[in-house]
Design a protein around this motif. Structure first.
Motif, PDB file in Angstrom:
ATOM      1  N   TYR B  33       0.822  -1.215   0.000  1.00  0.00           N
ATOM      2  CA  TYR B  33       0.000   0.000   0.000  1.00  0.00           C
ATOM      3  C   TYR B  33       0.853   1.261   0.000  1.00  0.00           C
ATOM      4  O   TYR B  33       0.369   2.341  -0.314  1.00  0.00           O
ATOM      5  CB  TYR B  33      -0.972   0.012   1.189  1.00  0.00           C
ATOM      6  CG  TYR B  33      -2.255  -0.727   0.878  1.00  0.00           C
ATOM      7  CD1 TYR B  33      -3.098  -0.280  -0.143  1.00  0.00           C
ATOM      8  CD2 TYR B  33      -2.612  -1.872   1.585  1.00  0.00           C
ATOM      9  CE1 TYR B  33      -4.257  -0.977  -0.449  1.00  0.00           C
ATOM     10  CE2 TYR B  33      -3.768  -2.562   1.285  1.00  0.00           C
ATOM     11  CZ  TYR B  33      -4.583  -2.114   0.257  1.00  0.00           C
ATOM     12  OH  TYR B  33      -5.727  -2.793  -0.048  1.00  0.00           O
ATOM     13  N   GLY B  34       2.105   1.114   0.362  1.00  0.00           N
ATOM     14  CA  GLY B  34       3.021   2.252   0.268  1.00  0.00           C
ATOM     15  C   GLY B  34       3.722   2.285  -1.082  1.00  0.00           C
ATOM     16  O   GLY B  34       4.732   2.958  -1.241  1.00  0.00           O
ATOM     17  N   CYS B 193      -0.657   2.883   6.118  1.00  0.00           N
ATOM     18  CA  CYS B 193      -0.553   1.713   5.234  1.00  0.00           C
ATOM     19  C   CYS B 193      -0.950   0.439   5.962  1.00  0.00           C
ATOM     20  O   CYS B 193      -1.542  -0.465   5.374  1.00  0.00           O
ATOM     21  CB  CYS B 193       0.864   1.588   4.671  1.00  0.00           C
ATOM     22  SG  CYS B 193       1.247   2.890   3.481  1.00  0.00           S
ATOM     23  N   LYS B 196      -4.704   0.336   6.149  1.00  0.00           N
ATOM     24  CA  LYS B 196      -5.261  -0.153   4.881  1.00  0.00           C
ATOM     25  C   LYS B 196      -5.112  -1.665   4.762  1.00  0.00           C
ATOM     26  O   LYS B 196      -6.011  -2.354   4.290  1.00  0.00           O
ATOM     27  CB  LYS B 196      -4.547   0.509   3.702  1.00  0.00           C
ATOM     28  CG  LYS B 196      -4.997   1.922   3.412  1.00  0.00           C
ATOM     29  CD  LYS B 196      -4.427   2.304   2.057  1.00  0.00           C
ATOM     30  CE  LYS B 196      -4.482   3.792   1.810  1.00  0.00           C
ATOM     31  NZ  LYS B 196      -3.668   4.169   0.649  1.00  0.00           N
ATOM     32  N   ALA B 238       7.117   5.235   2.290  1.00  0.00           N
ATOM     33  CA  ALA B 238       6.089   4.890   1.306  1.00  0.00           C
ATOM     34  C   ALA B 238       6.254   5.705   0.038  1.00  0.00           C
ATOM     35  O   ALA B 238       6.619   6.870   0.079  1.00  0.00           O
ATOM     36  CB  ALA B 238       4.700   5.115   1.895  1.00  0.00           C
TER      37      ALA B 238
END
Lengths: 325, 648
Positions: B33-34, B193, B196, B238
């Motif tokens: 997610y990063g 992140c 998420k 990220a």
């Protein structure tokens, strides 16, 4: 099962012009003839039928039926047949094989097919010996008997295939005799019509290797009354049917009477329809609950590509599960 | 301090069933997610609960890692066995996080620690005057420049239970999240992140997400307040997410998805590690939309054994269904008789073989490339088959689809070789292109209802050996199949001339396949295509070799990889120029005897100058290969180099 009642199909449509290499007097002939008559009588066209055979004399049966014939591997006839039926449920599928094929090398498949209740018919040709390999004892030969090519009496016990069929979950169980063709035709037709897995045991002499259970023996020539050993349970008013939605008590009673018949052997041998269980769903019905459109949209028939040969699968939802977004 | 923020090797370990995989998924997704590239490698025992499993997640900001590292930058543990097994693999400048409870556990009290490893560790500690305990190992690590931090998991769990008013047993379930959060805290990585990632993993279960987010907060707070990790050499930052979202998946899933894309409608299986997950995934994803409307589906049947699995698949294939089975070596052993049946009856079926440590039961959950010669030769007598092997997860998807095209084009069984390494490796990959998947069904006989009673010459010899295949149930194409030698109608025969005709017809298809399949489907060349130092390999070593080539290149050593993808028919002719130029030729594979090298020599006459092998059940790493190749390049290396690591 595709049965077109309106179509006239003759037995000739199921006959082939190839020479048959079974021994003269073999019980297989009666069964072959019954299969041909039964299918013709049901009005099914040859191309709608696939006959799967195991290995051994009886396993050659598909060669002698004018239909899609599949001579498989020793013991594996049932999974081959099951795959074809599940992939194309419109096919009428028959699986045939001997007692060694079904009860020895293929016994694991027999048991597990029972758990599935796929709509096909399995006919086991039971002559108690391995004929094609010259007469060794098969799993259905009783303990202590010595057929003519055995050097010693049979040291292993006999499996009761009817009982095994019941405990495995076959939902139609019957028994016929290879020289009672009239009854055998009716039994095969009922087995094919039954929506689910049918097991038909056919007792048959092996004139070459089974010198104990011969045509004469089944015919009761040695009995005081000279009458055949086999009899038709239906003629004695036996009702094999467990109806849909039957209560536990009815189920128990029907199974108990089946067990009694399945163990009757020797002086009197029951034949006919021994158990019909309408209380168990078919595998096809179970699949249809999971897969919308089955069996109409079957593995054999559903579209997988467009005219340009491009995949038509839309897998976006599956990709989304894995996507980092 | 100057922190490295381009790459990290993270390891989490624990008893099987304690959620090690979940922790690794969390960390992997949090990194993905990063916008970071992730490569995950899973090691586990054939056991339900209690045995040690561990998971490596390698993360990079700049490029996709294609193999794991055998060393660890950040080790997270919540029990003693993980410490005992992996502290020695942690690098200087790296960090070990351990449960405060485990700081002085005698090694002999760790139930599942193998005796061999315990003795080796004890001896190593003894040499340094340290006791055979986790304290000894932690001290050994500190002396090497590893920082070790005791983390009070129980305290944090109690605090979480207090804060949220939940039972301790509920709070206890966040143990893995806490371990991941401690890591993220120390890497000073973006906490959002992880949120998420939690939302992804616990999708639709908001309460659980909140519980875990709270647990993470407490872990961050503890790390900030109590740990001085200035000397920890690693940080993660990220990046933005790419425009088209990456997928994070393993090889089992990639192969399953490839099969769905290809229009496979029937799959059978008998449970066996490490193949089962593919079939289970398919069973859980059995319906999906079709482009022109309607529903697509796959029927998945769990059979009673592998004999049934392959014969049921073959039965389905006779009706025209695209049909497959997935198994591992022991299952393939059982399938061999039916493989021959499919060969002589020209049935298109696909067998996916996830190779594992063998022979016999071998090491069910460890990797090996031990089935190559078996896949190529399995069966009594002679019949054509195609064997292809994928090198990575992306190839697994497209090859799983292509296998059906080969099977139907040439009407023969196709064995798709994967292995445990690919099955359980998780990687970020660009989205698959389903529309690039073509469906080639080969020659199929059309129904001829007017044909009436005459049988159809299904096995009619043709110039290329391929005769139109029929579908059970089709009008006018009625014929027979048999495992016996047969006439054009499928009638059993022992006639010598017909035998020759049919044998030649079948085997001709293999020559045709060999001619028709384009070179880039047969093999791929990576690296500097014009240099003599040639690595030749197959299957899942690809990633490690590519990494090794990059490391060599950084040292100014040019080398190339010839990755053979079609193993049978063997592309002998096309490989010849590469073999002629190769100097030296190095074959790399994960087995004892160099099976590929033997096949290569059998088909081309060329033996490699060097063999690099590994057969301890663990995949090769890029670093270990790099070191071996460097020795080869320097000259004087032994001809047979075995990669070993007793700590894996």
């Amino acid at each position: 099962m595709a049965i077109l009642e309106a179509v006239q199909v003759t037995r000739k449509a199921y006959q082939v012009e190839f020479p048959n290499d079974w021994c003269p007097g073999c019980g297989d002939f009666g069964i072959l003839s019954s299969i041909q008559q039964a299918l013709a009588g049901l009005g099914i066209l040859p191309h709608q039928v696939a006959v799967f055979g195991g290995i051994g004399c009886s396993g050659k049966t598909p060669y002698y039926v004018h239909a899609y014939g599949v001579h498989t591997l020793h013991g594996r006839v049932l999974p081959f047949a099951a795959g074809a039926k599940l992939a194309n449920p419109e096919l009428t599928v028959l699986a045939v094989g001997g007692d060694g094929d079904g009860m020895a090398i293929g016994a694991g498949h027999f048991v597990n097919m029972g758990r599935r209740n796929i709509d096909l018919t399995y006919i086991l040709f039971n002559n108690e010996v391995y004929g094609l390999t010259k007469g060794q004892a098969s799993p259905t030969l009783p303990l202590g008997l010595q057929t003519k090519s055995l050097p010693e009496p049979n040291i292993q016990g006999r499996v009761n295939s009817l009982m095994l069929a019941m405990t495995s979950g076959f939902t139609w169980i019957g028994r016929g005799y290879s020289y009672n063709v009239k009854q055998l035709v009716r039994l095969i037709q009922e087995a094919v019509r039954h929506p689910g897995l049918s097991y038909l045991e056919v007792l048959q002499p092996c004139p070459t290797y089974n010198n104990l259970h011969t045509k004469e023996w089944y015919g009761g020539k040695d009995r005081p009354n000279g009458q055949p050993r086999w009899y038709d349970v239906q003629e004695e008013g036996y009702d094999p049917v467990i109806p849909e939605g039957a209560d536990e008590e009815t189920v128990q009673a029907k199974l108990a009477q089946f067990v009694e018949k399945a163990h009757e052997w020797g002086d009197r041998i029951p034949t006919g329809v021994l158990l019909v269980n309408r209380n168990i769903s078919t595998f096809e019905e179970r699949l249809a609950e999971r897969i919308p459109g089955y069996p109409a949209s079957s593995p054999a028939k559903r579209p997988i590509a467009d005219g340009e040969g491009q995949s038509v699968a839309v897998l976006d939802a599956f990709f989304a599960e894995l996507a980092v977004e | 301090m100057n922190h490295s923020n381009s790459e990290l090797s993270w390891r989490v370990g624990g008893p099987q069933g304690s959620g090690v995989d979940t922790a690794a998924r969390m960390f992997s997704y949090a990194c993905a997610y990063g916008g970071l590239y992730v490569f995950g490698r899973r090691e586990y025992y054939s056991n339900i609960m209690g045995r040690h499993s561990y998971y490596d997640v390698r993360v990079s900001a700049s490029r996709q890692p294609t193999s794991h590292r055998e060393t660890v930058d950040l080790l997270v543990s919540f029990e003693a066995e993980t410490l005992a097994r992996h502290v020695l693999s942690t690098v200087a400048g790296g960090v070990v996080i351990y449960n405060v409870k485990d700081e002085d556990t005698p090694l002999e009290r760790i139930t599942f620690l193998d005796r061999r490893l315990r003795e080796d560790l004890t001896a190593h500690l003894q040499e340094q005057g340290l006791p055979p305990t986790t304290a000894g190992l932690l001290e050994e690590a500190r002396r090497r420049g590893v920082q070790a931090f005791a983390f009070p998991y129980d305290e944090i769990i109690a605090a979480l239970a207090d804060k949220l008013g939940v039972h301790k047993s509920v709070a206890q379930r966040t143990l893995n999240t806490i371990a991941v959060a401690v890591s993220i805290g120390m890497l000073e990585y973006d906490a959002q992140c992880l949120v998420k990632a939690l939302q992804k993993i616990f999708a639709g279960r908001e309460k659980i997400v909140r519980l875990n987010v709270e647990a993470a907060e407490l872990a961050y707070e503890y790390v900030r307040t109590n740990f001085d990790f200035e000397h920890f050499a690693f940080r993660l930052a990220a990046n933005g997410l790419p425009e088209s979202p990456m997928l994070l998946l393993n090889g089992n899933q990639a192969s399953a998805l490839g099969k769905l894309a290809a229009g496979m409608t029937f799959q059978t299986y008998y449970p066996i590690s490490p193949a089962t997950d593919e079939s289970v995934y398919l069973e859980g994803h059995h319906t999906f939309p079709l482009r022109q409307g309607g529903t697509g589906s796959v029927v998945v049947v769990q059979t009673e054994d592998e004999l049934s699995a392959i014969t049921m698949a073959a039965g389905a294939a006779l009706t025209g269904a695209r049909s497959a089975t997935a198994t591992s070596g022991p299952g393939l052993s059982l399938m061999v008789e039916a493989l021959g049946w499919a060969g002589i009856n020209e049935v298109p079926i696909v067998i996916t073989d996830y190779q594992r440590g063998s022979p016999s039961t071998g090491m069910p959950t460890r990797t090996e490339q031990g089935d190559l010669l078996f896949a190529v030769h399995a069966g009594h007598g002679e019949f054509p088959r195609i064997v292809l092997a994928s090198g990575d997860i992306v190839e697994a998807f497209y090859d799983a689809a292509q296998a059906f095209n080969y099977a139907e084009r040439y009407q023969m069984p196709v064995i798709h070789l994967l292995d445990k390494n690919l099955a359980s490796t998780t990687m970020t990959v660009p989205p698959f292109d389903v529309e690039a998947v073509t469906v080639e069904r080969g020659e199929v006989a059309v129904a001829v209802p007017e044909n009436g009673h005459d049988p159809f010459p299904r096995f009619q010899p043709t110039e290329n050996g391929i005769s139109p295949r029929t579908l059970l149930g089709q009008p006018g194409t009625l014929h027979w199949y048999t495992g016996g030698e047969h006439t054009v109608y499928g009638r059993v025969t022992e006639d010598p001339a017909v035998r020759e005709q049919q044998m030649e017809k079948r085997m001709r298809k293999l020559e045709v396949a060999s001619r028709e399949i384009p070179p880039d489907e047969k093999f791929k060349v990576y690296g500097d295509a014009s240099v003599p130092l040639t690595v030749m390999s197959w299957g899942s070593n690809k990633g490690a070799i590519l990494e090794a080539l990059e490391l060599l290149s950084a040292d100014g050593i040019a080398a190339r990889l010839v990755q053979v993808r079609l193993l049978w028919p063997f592309p002998a002719e096309e490989l010849t120029p590469y073999l002629e130029e190769a100097n030296p030729l190095v074959v790399v594979e994960c087995n004892y005897s160099g099976q590929f090298a033997r096949l290569l020599q059998e088909c081309t006459g060329r033996a490699p100058e060097y063999l690099i092998l590994k057969y301890n059940g663990r995949p090769m790493s890029g670093q270990s290969l790099y070191e071996a190749l460097k020795r080869v390049h320097a000259g004087g290396a032994e001809r047979r180099i075995v990669l070993r690591n007793p700590l894996e």
